[in-house]
Each structure stands twice: as structure tokens, then as C-alpha cells.
Write a protein that holds these residues in place. Structure first.
Motif, PDB file in Angstrom:
ATOM      1  N   ARG A   1      22.358  25.697   2.865  1.00 39.13           N
ATOM      2  CA  ARG A   1      23.419  24.711   3.095  1.00 39.13           C
ATOM      3  C   ARG A   1      24.655  25.033   2.256  1.00 39.13           C
ATOM      4  NH1 ARG A   1      21.080  18.959   1.909  1.00 39.13           N
ATOM      5  NH2 ARG A   1      23.276  18.442   2.272  1.00 39.13           N
ATOM      6  N   ALA A   2      24.422  25.579   1.063  1.00 36.52           N
ATOM      7  CA  ALA A   2      25.529  25.904   0.163  1.00 36.52           C
ATOM      8  C   ALA A   2      26.063  27.317   0.361  1.00 36.52           C
ATOM      9  CB  ALA A   2      25.085  25.723  -1.290  1.00 36.52           C
ATOM     10  N   ALA A   3      25.658  28.004   1.430  1.00 37.94           N
ATOM     11  CA  ALA A   3      26.082  29.395   1.656  1.00 37.94           C
ATOM     12  C   ALA A   3      27.596  29.560   1.671  1.00 37.94           C
ATOM     13  CB  ALA A   3      25.471  29.927   2.947  1.00 37.94           C
ATOM     14  N   PRO A   4      28.381  28.648   2.296  1.00 36.36           N
ATOM     15  CA  PRO A   4      29.846  28.818   2.233  1.00 36.36           C
ATOM     16  C   PRO A   4      30.395  28.779   0.815  1.00 36.36           C
ATOM     17  CG  PRO A   4      29.236  27.294   3.986  1.00 36.36           C
ATOM     18  CD  PRO A   4      27.989  27.549   3.188  1.00 36.36           C
ATOM     19  N   TYR A   5      29.778  27.984  -0.047  1.00 42.41           N
ATOM     20  CA  TYR A   5      30.250  27.917  -1.434  1.00 42.41           C
ATOM     21  C   TYR A   5      29.832  29.164  -2.206  1.00 42.41           C
ATOM     22  CZ  TYR A   5      31.116  23.071  -0.197  1.00 42.41           C
ATOM     23  OH  TYR A   5      31.569  21.937   0.412  1.00 42.41           O
ATOM     24  N   PHE A   6      28.634  29.681  -1.932  1.00 39.20           N
ATOM     25  CA  PHE A   6      28.251  30.957  -2.538  1.00 39.20           C
ATOM     26  C   PHE A   6      29.227  32.053  -2.132  1.00 39.20           C
ATOM     27  CE2 PHE A   6      23.990  29.111  -3.232  1.00 39.20           C
ATOM     28  CZ  PHE A   6      23.718  29.613  -4.498  1.00 39.20           C
ATOM     29  N   GLY A   7      29.621  32.030  -0.850  1.00 40.17           N
ATOM     30  CA  GLY A   7      30.516  33.072  -0.355  1.00 40.17           C
ATOM     31  C   GLY A   7      31.880  33.062  -0.987  1.00 40.17           C
ATOM     32  N   ALA A   8      32.245  31.967  -1.637  1.00 40.78           N
ATOM     33  CA  ALA A   8      33.566  31.889  -2.262  1.00 40.78           C
ATOM     34  C   ALA A   8      33.619  32.610  -3.598  1.00 40.78           C
ATOM     35  CB  ALA A   8      33.972  30.419  -2.453  1.00 40.78           C
ATOM     36  N   PHE A   9      32.455  32.995  -4.152  1.00 44.50           N
ATOM     37  CA  PHE A   9      32.413  33.646  -5.470  1.00 44.50           C
ATOM     38  C   PHE A   9      31.563  34.910  -5.365  1.00 44.50           C
ATOM     39  CE2 PHE A   9      32.588  29.043  -6.047  1.00 44.50           C
ATOM     40  CZ  PHE A   9      33.805  28.910  -6.718  1.00 44.50           C
ATOM     41  N   ALA A  10      32.029  35.981  -5.969  1.00 43.56           N
ATOM     42  CA  ALA A  10      31.336  37.269  -5.858  1.00 43.56           C
ATOM     43  C   ALA A  10      30.036  37.280  -6.646  1.00 43.56           C
ATOM     44  CB  ALA A  10      32.250  38.399  -6.332  1.00 43.56           C
ATOM     45  N   ARG A  11      30.090  36.828  -7.894  1.00 40.91           N
ATOM     46  CA  ARG A  11      28.902  36.940  -8.738  1.00 40.91           C
ATOM     47  C   ARG A  11      27.765  36.021  -8.280  1.00 40.91           C
ATOM     48  NH1 ARG A  11      28.687  38.447 -14.909  1.00 40.91           N
ATOM     49  NH2 ARG A  11      26.477  38.222 -15.275  1.00 40.91           N
ATOM     50  N   PRO A  12      28.012  34.734  -7.996  1.00 42.49           N
ATOM     51  CA  PRO A  12      26.915  33.917  -7.450  1.00 42.49           C
ATOM     52  C   PRO A  12      26.350  34.455  -6.147  1.00 42.49           C
ATOM     53  CG  PRO A  12      28.682  32.514  -8.256  1.00 42.49           C
ATOM     54  CD  PRO A  12      29.190  33.919  -8.306  1.00 42.49           C
ATOM     55  N   THR A  13      27.203  35.043  -5.317  1.00 42.46           N
ATOM     56  CA  THR A  13      26.703  35.637  -4.075  1.00 42.46           C
ATOM     57  C   THR A  13      25.751  36.780  -4.368  1.00 42.46           C
ATOM     58  OG1 THR A  13      28.726  35.033  -2.902  1.00 42.46           O
ATOM     59  CG2 THR A  13      27.384  36.778  -1.938  1.00 42.46           C
ATOM     60  N   ARG A  14      26.142  37.640  -5.311  1.00 36.63           N
ATOM     61  CA  ARG A  14      25.277  38.765  -5.677  1.00 36.63           C
ATOM     62  C   ARG A  14      23.959  38.268  -6.271  1.00 36.63           C
ATOM     63  NH1 ARG A  14      28.618  41.104  -8.781  1.00 36.63           N
ATOM     64  NH2 ARG A  14      27.748  40.607 -10.827  1.00 36.63           N
ATOM     65  N   ASP A  15      24.040  37.247  -7.124  1.00 38.90           N
ATOM     66  CA  ASP A  15      22.814  36.705  -7.722  1.00 38.90           C
ATOM     67  C   ASP A  15      21.912  36.070  -6.662  1.00 38.90           C
ATOM     68  OD1 ASP A  15      23.732  37.537 -10.162  1.00 38.90           O
ATOM     69  OD2 ASP A  15      24.529  35.583 -10.753  1.00 38.90           O
ATOM     70  N   LEU A  16      22.511  35.389  -5.692  1.00 40.77           N
ATOM     71  CA  LEU A  16      21.708  34.769  -4.633  1.00 40.77           C
ATOM     72  C   LEU A  16      21.013  35.827  -3.793  1.00 40.77           C
ATOM     73  CD1 LEU A  16      20.791  32.318  -3.009  1.00 40.77           C
ATOM     74  CD2 LEU A  16      22.907  32.488  -1.686  1.00 40.77           C
ATOM     75  N   ILE A  17      21.711  36.904  -3.461  1.00 39.40           N
ATOM     76  CA  ILE A  17      21.089  37.971  -2.671  1.00 39.40           C
ATOM     77  C   ILE A  17      19.911  38.579  -3.425  1.00 39.40           C
ATOM     78  CG2 ILE A  17      21.472  40.298  -1.759  1.00 39.40           C
ATOM     79  CD1 ILE A  17      24.276  39.446  -1.005  1.00 39.40           C
ATOM     80  N   LYS A  18      20.092  38.806  -4.726  1.00 41.46           N
ATOM     81  CA  LYS A  18      18.993  39.355  -5.529  1.00 41.46           C
ATOM     82  C   LYS A  18      17.794  38.418  -5.547  1.00 41.46           C
ATOM     83  CE  LYS A  18      20.128  41.014  -9.537  1.00 41.46           C
ATOM     84  NZ  LYS A  18      20.767  41.145 -10.858  1.00 41.46           N
ATOM     85  N   GLU A  19      18.049  37.125  -5.691  1.00 43.60           N
ATOM     86  CA  GLU A  19      16.943  36.172  -5.758  1.00 43.60           C
ATOM     87  C   GLU A  19      16.259  36.015  -4.392  1.00 43.60           C
ATOM     88  OE1 GLU A  19      14.182  33.734  -7.330  1.00 43.60           O
ATOM     89  OE2 GLU A  19      15.650  35.014  -8.344  1.00 43.60           O
ATOM     90  N   LEU A  20      17.023  36.012  -3.320  1.00 45.09           N
ATOM     91  CA  LEU A  20      16.422  35.913  -1.990  1.00 45.09           C
ATOM     92  C   LEU A  20      15.567  37.139  -1.685  1.00 45.09           C
ATOM     93  CD1 LEU A  20      19.400  34.464   0.095  1.00 45.09           C
ATOM     94  CD2 LEU A  20      17.320  33.270  -0.596  1.00 45.09           C
ATOM     95  N   LEU A  21      16.035  38.298  -2.093  1.00 44.47           N
ATOM     96  CA  LEU A  21      15.244  39.504  -1.886  1.00 44.47           C
ATOM     97  C   LEU A  21      13.987  39.494  -2.744  1.00 44.47           C
ATOM     98  CD1 LEU A  21      18.089  42.172  -1.726  1.00 44.47           C
ATOM     99  CD2 LEU A  21      16.695  41.351   0.165  1.00 44.47           C
ATOM    100  N   ARG A  22      14.090  38.932  -3.936  1.00 44.77           N
ATOM    101  CA  ARG A  22      12.894  38.824  -4.786  1.00 44.77           C
ATOM    102  C   ARG A  22      11.861  37.907  -4.152  1.00 44.77           C
ATOM    103  NH1 ARG A  22      10.415  35.909  -8.715  1.00 44.77           N
ATOM    104  NH2 ARG A  22      11.846  34.151  -8.458  1.00 44.77           N
ATOM    105  N   GLN A  23      12.321  36.792  -3.634  1.00 46.81           N
ATOM    106  CA  GLN A  23      11.398  35.880  -2.967  1.00 46.81           C
ATOM    107  C   GLN A  23      10.854  36.506  -1.682  1.00 46.81           C
ATOM    108  OE1 GLN A  23      10.262  33.167  -4.176  1.00 46.81           O
ATOM    109  NE2 GLN A  23      11.688  32.677  -5.824  1.00 46.81           N
ATOM    110  N   PHE A  24      11.680  37.247  -0.989  1.00 47.84           N
ATOM    111  CA  PHE A  24      11.259  37.884   0.261  1.00 47.84           C
ATOM    112  C   PHE A  24      10.155  38.902   0.013  1.00 47.84           C
ATOM    113  CE2 PHE A  24      11.650  41.282   3.430  1.00 47.84           C
ATOM    114  CZ  PHE A  24      11.579  40.554   4.598  1.00 47.84           C
ATOM    115  N   GLY A  25      10.246  39.650  -1.084  1.00 44.95           N
ATOM    116  CA  GLY A  25       9.262  40.682  -1.371  1.00 44.95           C
ATOM    117  C   GLY A  25       8.148  40.248  -2.289  1.00 44.95           C
ATOM    118  N   SER A  26       8.117  38.983  -2.670  1.00 44.15           N
ATOM    119  CA  SER A  26       7.081  38.523  -3.582  1.00 44.15           C
ATOM    120  C   SER A  26       5.717  38.548  -2.902  1.00 44.15           C
ATOM    121  CB  SER A  26       7.405  37.104  -4.065  1.00 44.15           C
ATOM    122  OG  SER A  26       6.346  36.581  -4.833  1.00 44.15           O
ATOM    123  N   GLY A  27       4.714  39.025  -3.638  1.00 45.26           N
ATOM    124  CA  GLY A  27       3.374  39.071  -3.078  1.00 45.26           C
ATOM    125  C   GLY A  27       2.781  37.696  -2.846  1.00 45.26           C
TER     126      GLY A  27
END
Length: 754
Positions: free
Chosen positions: A360-386
Motif C-alpha cells: 500500500r505504501a509503494a508510492p511513498y517508497f518510490g519517492a525515496f531511493a534508499r527506502p526503496t533499495r532497503d525494501l527490495i532487499k527485505e522483500l528478496l530476503r523474505q522471498f528466498g527465506s527457507g
């Protein structure tokens, strides 16, 4: 040990290195000469033997080396960007910053040499992170130079210094006293890390009054407290949360929104504050009841307030509004708190809930570079978690798509595509059918993400497919046990499966929905096919029949979806004409039938057994039926199928008595082939165009589904039986894992009580 002579010291200083290199070259030349002699003997018929060791030296796919070398040395066509940017470190591209990310996906895949057992070949680790620029550009891991050698050496030296400080403090102290210059790098690195931590504190919205924005309304609660209260923090109560909620929903008060976000930040960092971590929030959370109420209130109220102060239009935040300077720090604080909560949660339901809020907050993440990068890292971590379930992976994929669409930064798409592929590769080692099912879901999610941007998808696909070709080419040339293990492992095979699904989806199943993506990716069908053919024929022994079957399935999927003709039948018939079926008598065994879907090679106890060969025959007959059925509506089908039908009849006549059940099954397959050929001839007798009219020939029987022909119906019935068997095996494995876990926990509790 005696004193070293002066002549020896001079020789070591001036000539030793050159002498060692000369001897190494001579050794390689002798080995090459020996291999050429062996090949010439085999070509002249003097090989003899026929055992497994001699078969391992045979290779029927050497013709593909030139094609692979040409592709491996090529560059991305029609693209101005430097492909080396795909090989940047994850810290630049937005992928994981863990130690595993410093691996090199373009280096040779290495196996478990410690055990010395061939049965461990399937567990070879795939070097799956970003690097890879040298081998991708130079064609070889050792020959292609990289422009970052100095940086790599410095990083290696830093790691060595850190390890020395822990393992040998006495020597570290000696270095500090006698060579302090060498330790300055380590000290500078430590100061850089501290600066980065300070930057993170500032960017994450720690919650101080200055950080929340100078233009915001003053927080009377924070200013009224004394220094002692500031140190201990004001305890959040249910009444405070209710008052903030009423002020925000009733009047969109920025002061109340600021207080609620400070309380949310305190809840998100409650563990770190209890452990003596950062305590920058003026509020403290006491008890799980207040913790849960703070989070639920914030997630329910804050998005609506942010929508009022910073409205979203067309999926993006309007950053030109008057209140943007006031609320941007509040938005950063909210995003940082969401990410911190997501990192801490372990319950799948709660993780899904938080990911949905991030979506839901994706547009707000997209307004900032660093939070966007951190969100992508965390989503990928959750995606690959065993420990992640299917719902978490799907929700992470949907949120990634939203973030990529909302972020205007140039590197977001590259970071998401690269991170998704590397996460998939790291977690693609198959152990059981249950793990294979999870890997297939991850692959499907990754394929969906690669449909967001045609240009970026082609660039990433080209780079990674070329790296697979480089690995295969090196293995063909080296022909050592280690080089074979670099190819014959699950990570490499599942990487091929990934790109096969990408091409089959966007150049076949959904080609009409995304024609631009189809036109861009279509040129990769040929190199992917060449790599698969080379992998299948690298070691053509009976032990690796399961791997060849996987390769045939990939080729069949690619050919059936894209409409590109790939010669699959000759490779399938090569399996039937193996000495295991024609000249060697199989040994009897009471073992259970192996599950080929979750294996790349036959276990040692299954080699040359009848139960293993029967399982291989079932899989090959199913592939034969599917392959022939995929071509059953082509105008040239009656003539195309003749060579394969002749070879199958010859095989049945020669060894049918030894394999009675499969002889009958093969006769049924041949009957369906004849019926389909007569059906095509009947339709062909009614056409009114010449063979030169290719457009009309391609539309021949276009209204008829291949599954409705006699051979198509037969292949569908075999496919249905295989799917039912696989479902039963998956259910049995899942049920077997649950009692095993229950018994393990029971034994643990019993030992604890004892």
C-alpha cells in the motif's frame, strides 16, 4: 634445517617463478597431447573397454563448442549501456549485502571436494552472486581482466587483517607496534562503517524533533518533559493512542501524526532499545498489549493521513505540494518502522500483513531511493527465506512489481530483476519433491517479474545466459571431474529452467499480450537451446539419464511454446539405444523405484538395476509421446515421424522380449502415430495450395489442438498418470516429514525432562 645456500636464494628470487610456469605449461601440453591420442584411438575404433570410465571420456557435443564460444564472446546487440554494470556489487545495485553476495556468478561452479564421493555431486554449490564481469567480458575466469583488481585486493587485505585480529592477537599487536601503516586500512574501514551507521540513522527517520521537520508543529509533549523523562522516555498508553487517532482522523493533525509515528518507531525498535541499542524516540513501549495496539493503530491511521497530506496520483506521490517539505520526514519514519517490523517478524501471517502494508505504501517508497533499495532487499530476503510459505512469496512478488512501477530511479528495475534471479539461484538446490515444488513457485514468480521491462529483461537474460554458456564451454575444454560438477548440479539446471520459462512465457504463451517483450527476447532462444544440448551430451552415461531427461523436458517446453523446431527425438532415442538396454543385462533389485524428478543422477545402489532402467523407460516413452504430439498438426507430420517410427520398431524387435511391458506400451505408441499420420493425410488431401505457400502451410490444421489428435490424446493420458503419481509422492513426503518432526520434538522434550 640447514642454512640455505646463496645460489639457492638467488635462484628462488630470479628464476623460480619462471621455472614453475614453464613446468606447468609443459604439464598442460602433455595432458592435451594425451587426450588427443585417446580421441584419435577412439575415432579409429581402438578404444574398446565399454565401461563407465571409458564412457565418461566420450563426448558427442563437441560441435557446439564453436557456437558457444561465439555466443560467449558476443555483446548485447542494440544496447548502448555497458553490460558490466550488471556485475556491480549488491551495495550499488540494491541486492543483499551479505557475505554470500560477494561470490562470483561467472566463476566456475565448485563441488564438495572434501568427501571424495561421486554421490555428492548433486549438492555442488552454485556461485550465485553478482560479480562476474571478468569472465563475462573476457570469456574466462582467469584471462578476462577486471578493472577492479585493486579494490578486490584491498577488500581481501581488510578481511585478512580482521581475521588476524581475532585469531592471532599477539601477531596483530606485533604488527601494530612495528608496521602501523598496514593497519590504517582497517581503522579507516571502521570509521567508514561508523559514518554509514550515522547516515542510516539520519535517513531512517530516527524520530527526533529536528528530523521530523522544522516546519512541523511543535510537539508539546516532548518539550514539556524534563531531562530525566527524556532519558527514560514517556510511556505510551492506550489513552494516548486513542487521542492521537481522534486528532488524526478528525482534523489531520500533523502534531498527533508525529507523536503516533514516534510511538511506532519506539515499538519497532523495542528490542534494540531493551538491549541498550539506539534510544532516539522520546516514547517507550511497555507490554505486548500496548505494542500490538500501537502497531495496529498506526497501520490503520497513518496511510490515510499521508494520503491527505501527500496525495498519490497515477501511482506516484505529488512531491510538489506545499506540505511535502513538512511530511517527507514523517513518511521516511513510517517506512523505516515498517521495514524494521518486517525484519523482526517470523510468523508467516504477520509477515504477509506487513508486506501488504508495504505494498500500500509503494508510492511513498518510490519517492525515496534508499527506502526503496532497503525494501527490495527485505522483500528478496523474505522471498528466498527457507521458512517462507507460498503466500509470503507471492505477496513479495506483487509488492516488488508495485515498487518497480512506482520508483522513478534508474537502478530500481535492475536491482529487482538481478536480486530476484540471484535469490532464486541461491535457493534452487533440490532435495525432495516438496522442495522442487517450492522452487517451481519461486521460478514462476521470477518469470512474472521479468515481464515488467522488455529492455532490462533482455539485458539481464543475455548476461546470465552468456555466463551459463561460458561455464559449459570451459567444462567442454577442461574435461575434468571438477568441470563436470560445475555443470551437473541443481543450481545450473534450475538456472536453465528459469530462462526456458522466461522465453516460453513471453515468446509463446503470452507473446500476443506483450509483443515488444517477445521480439526482444526471441533472439535468445537459439543460445539457450545450444546450452541445453551441450549440457545433455556432456557426459552421456547411464548414470546421468535423469539429467538428460530434465534437458529433454526443457527443450520440449521451449519448442512447444515458441513454435521453434528443436530436434528432441534423436536425443530421446539415444537413451533407448544405450548399451544398458541393448547389450547389458540389468541386475535385479528390491529397491523402490527412484524419483527422477528430484534427481540428476542415479544413486550408486541403483546403477544398472532393472528398477532404475524401467523408471527411465517410463519417462522416455512419456517424452516421446509429448514430443510427437506437439508436432501432430504440422503438414509434414507423416514424413517427419518416419525415421523415429523406424528406429522405435527396430528397438522393439531387438530388445522387446527383455522388456515385455514396455514393448506393449511402445506398440500402442506406434499405433497412435500411424492413426495421427492418416488423419493428417486426410486433411492434407483437401488443401488447394502448393508447398511453396509457407503462410498457408503454417496455418494448416491451425484450428485443431494437438491434444485432440490420437497421439495427443495418448500423450495426455500418460501425462495425467505421471501428475497423479507425483501428487501422491509429494503428499507422502509431506506426511512423512510431519511425523518425523513430531517424533524429533517428542524425543527432545523427553531428554530435557530426563
Amino acid at each position: 634445517m640447514g642454512k640455505v645456500k646463496k645460489a639457492t636464494r638467488k635462484f628462488n628470487q630470479k628464476h623460480l617463478k619462471g621455472e614453475l610456469e614453464r613446468r606447468q605449461k609443459n604439464k598442460k601440453a602433455q595432458q592435451l597431447h594425451k587426450r588427443r591420442e585417446q580421441r584419435s584411438k577412439r575415432a579409429g575404433g581402438g578404444g574398446g573397454g565399454g565401461g563407465e570410465d571409458s564412457d565418461a571420456e566420450q563426448f558427442t557435443g563437441i560441435d557446439e563448442v564453436d557456437d558457444l564460444a561465439e555466443f560467449a564472446g558476443s555483446s548485447i546487440k542494440g544496447v548502448d549501456e555497458d553490460p558490466a554494470r550488471f556485475m556491480q556489487s549488491d551495495s550499488e545495485a540494491g541486492s543483499d549485502g551479505d557475505s554470500s553476495d560477494s561470490e562470483n556468478i561467472a566463476s566456475l561452479l565448485k563441488g564438495d571436494d572434501g568427501s571424495g564421493d561421486d554421490d555428492d555431486d548433486d549438492d555442488v554449490a552454485f556461485a550465485s552472486a553478482d560479480g562476474g564481469g571478468s569472465e563475462s567480458e573476457g570469456g574466462s575466469g582467469s584471462d578476462g581482466g577486471s578493472g577492479s583488481d585493486g579494490e578486490d585486493e584491498e577488500e581481501t587485505f581488510k578481511r585478512e587483517l580482521e581475521a588476524m585480529k581475532e585469531k592471532d592477537p599477539a601477531f596483530f599487536k606485533f604488527m601494530k607496534e612495528n608496521d602501523p601503516e598496514a593497519l590504517k586500512i582497517l581503522e579507516e574501514q571502521g570509521s567508514e562503517d561508523e559514518d554509514e551507521d550515522e547516515d542510516e540513522d539520519e535517513d531512517a527517520g530516527a524520530g527526533s524533533d529536528a528530523e521530523m521537520g522544522d516546519d512541523a508543529e511543535p510537539d508539546s509533549d516532548a518539550e514539556a518533559g524534563s531531562d530525566a523523562e527524556a532519558d527514560s522516555g514517556t510511556e505510551v498508553t492506550a489513552e494516548m493512542l486513542g487521542a492521537w487517532e481522534r486528532e488524526i482522523t478528525g482534523g489531520n493533525s500533523i502534531r498527533a501524526l508525529k507523536g503516533l509515528l514516534l510511538a511506532l518507531y519506539a515499538a519497532a525498535h523495542m528490542e534494540s532499545e531493551n538491549d541498550g541499542g539506539r534510544g532516539s524516540s522520546p516514547y517507550r513501549i511497555r507490554g505486548m498489549g500496548i505494542f500490538n495496539k500501537t502497531i495496529s493503530t498506526a497501520i490503520r491511521v497513518v496511510p490515510k493521513a499521508l494520503e491527505h497530506h501527500a496525495p498519490v496520483a497515477n501511482g506516484k506521490v505529488a512531491r510538489t505540494s506545499k506540505k511535502w517539505r513538512v511530511v517527507q520526514a514523517l513518511i521516511k519514519s513510517y517506512l523505516a518502522s515498517l521495514l524494521e517490523l518486517l525484519r523482526q517478524m517470523s510468523d508467516p501471517a504477520m509477515i504477509q500483513y506487513l508486506i501488504k502494508e508495504c505494498d500500500r505504501a509503494a508510492p511513498y517508497f518510490g519517492a525515496f531511493a534508499r527506502p526503496t533499495r532497503d525494501l527490495i532487499k527485505e522483500l528478496l530476503r523474505q522471498f528466498g527465506s527457507g521458512a517462507a510459505d507460498d503466500g509470503v512469496r507471492v505477496m513479495a512478488l506483487l509488492t516488488l512489481q508495485r515498487v518497480v512501477a512506482a520508483a522513478p530511479q534508474a537502478g530500481v528495475v535492475d536491482a529487482a530483476l538481478k536480486g530476484m534471479y540471484l535469490t532464486y539461484v541461491r535457493n534452487s538446490n533440490v532435495k525432495t519433491l516438496v522442495s522442487l515444488k517450492a522452487i517451481q513457485l519461486m521460478r514462476n514468480c521470477g518469470v512474472e517479474l521479468y515481464g515488467v521491462d522488455a529492455k532490462a529483461s533482455y539485458q539481464h537474460a543475455f548476461v546470465y545466459v552468456r555466463q551459463l554458456a561460458i561455464h559449459l564451454r570451459n567444462s567442454m575444454q577442461l574435461r575434468s571431474k571438477e568441470s563436470f560438477r560445475a555443470i551437473y548440479n541443481w543450481q545450473f539446471i534450475n538456472s536453465l529452467w528459469f530462462w526456458v520459462e522466461v522465453l516460453a512465457t513471453y515468446c509463446g504463451d503470452r507473446a500476443e499480450d506483450k509483443p515488444e517483450l517477445c521480439d526482444t527476447l526471441e533472439s535468445l532462444v537459439y543460445p539457450v537451446t545450444q546450452v541445453i544440448l551441450g549440457v545433455a551430451r556432456l557426459v552421456p552415461t547411464a548414470k546421468y539419464f535423469p539429467l538428460r531427461i530434465h534437458c529433454l523436458e526443457m527443450l520440449l517446453r521451449l519448442s512447444a511454446a515458441t513454435g521453434v523446431y528443436i530436434p528432441i527425438l534423436p536425443m530421446a532415442i539415444e537413451v533407448l539405444e544405450s548399451p544398458e538396454f541393448l547389450s547389458r543385462r540389468p541386475t535385479k533389485s528390491t529397491l523402490k523405484p527412484p524419483v527422477l524428478d528430484a534427481q540428476l543422477k542415479a544413486p550408486k545402489e541403483y546403477e544398472h538395476t532393472r528398477v532404475y532402467l524401467e523408471t527411465v523407460l517410463e519417462a522416455v516413452f512419456g517424452l516421446l509421446a509429448d514430443t510427437i504430439a506437439s508436432q501432430s498438426v504440422r503438414i509434414a507430420f507423416p514424413e517427419w515421424v518416419v525415421p523415429a517410427a523406424l528406429q522405435l520398431r527396430r528397438w522393439r524387435k531387438r530388445v522387446g522380449k527383455s522388456w515385455t511391458r514396455f514393448s506393449k506400451q511402445l506398440q500402442g505408441l506406434l499405433d497412435k502415430i500411424d492413426q495421427t499420420a492418416r488423419l493428417v493425410q486426410q486433411h492434407r488431401a483437401k488443401v488447394d495450395f502448393s508447398p511453396s505457400n509457407l503462410a498457408a502451410a503454417n496455418q494448416f490444421m491451425s484450428t485443431t489442438s494437438p491434444d485432440s489428435t490420437p497421439i495427443g490424446v495418448y500423450a495426455a493420458s500418460l501425462r495425467k498418470v505421471r501428475e497423479q503419481q507425483r501428487a501422491i509422492l509429494i503428499e507422502a513426503e509431506a506426511e512423512g516429514a510431519r511425523p518425523a518432526a513430531a517424533s524429533a520434538s517428542a524425543s527432545a522434550s523427553a531428554s530435557a525432562s530426563a
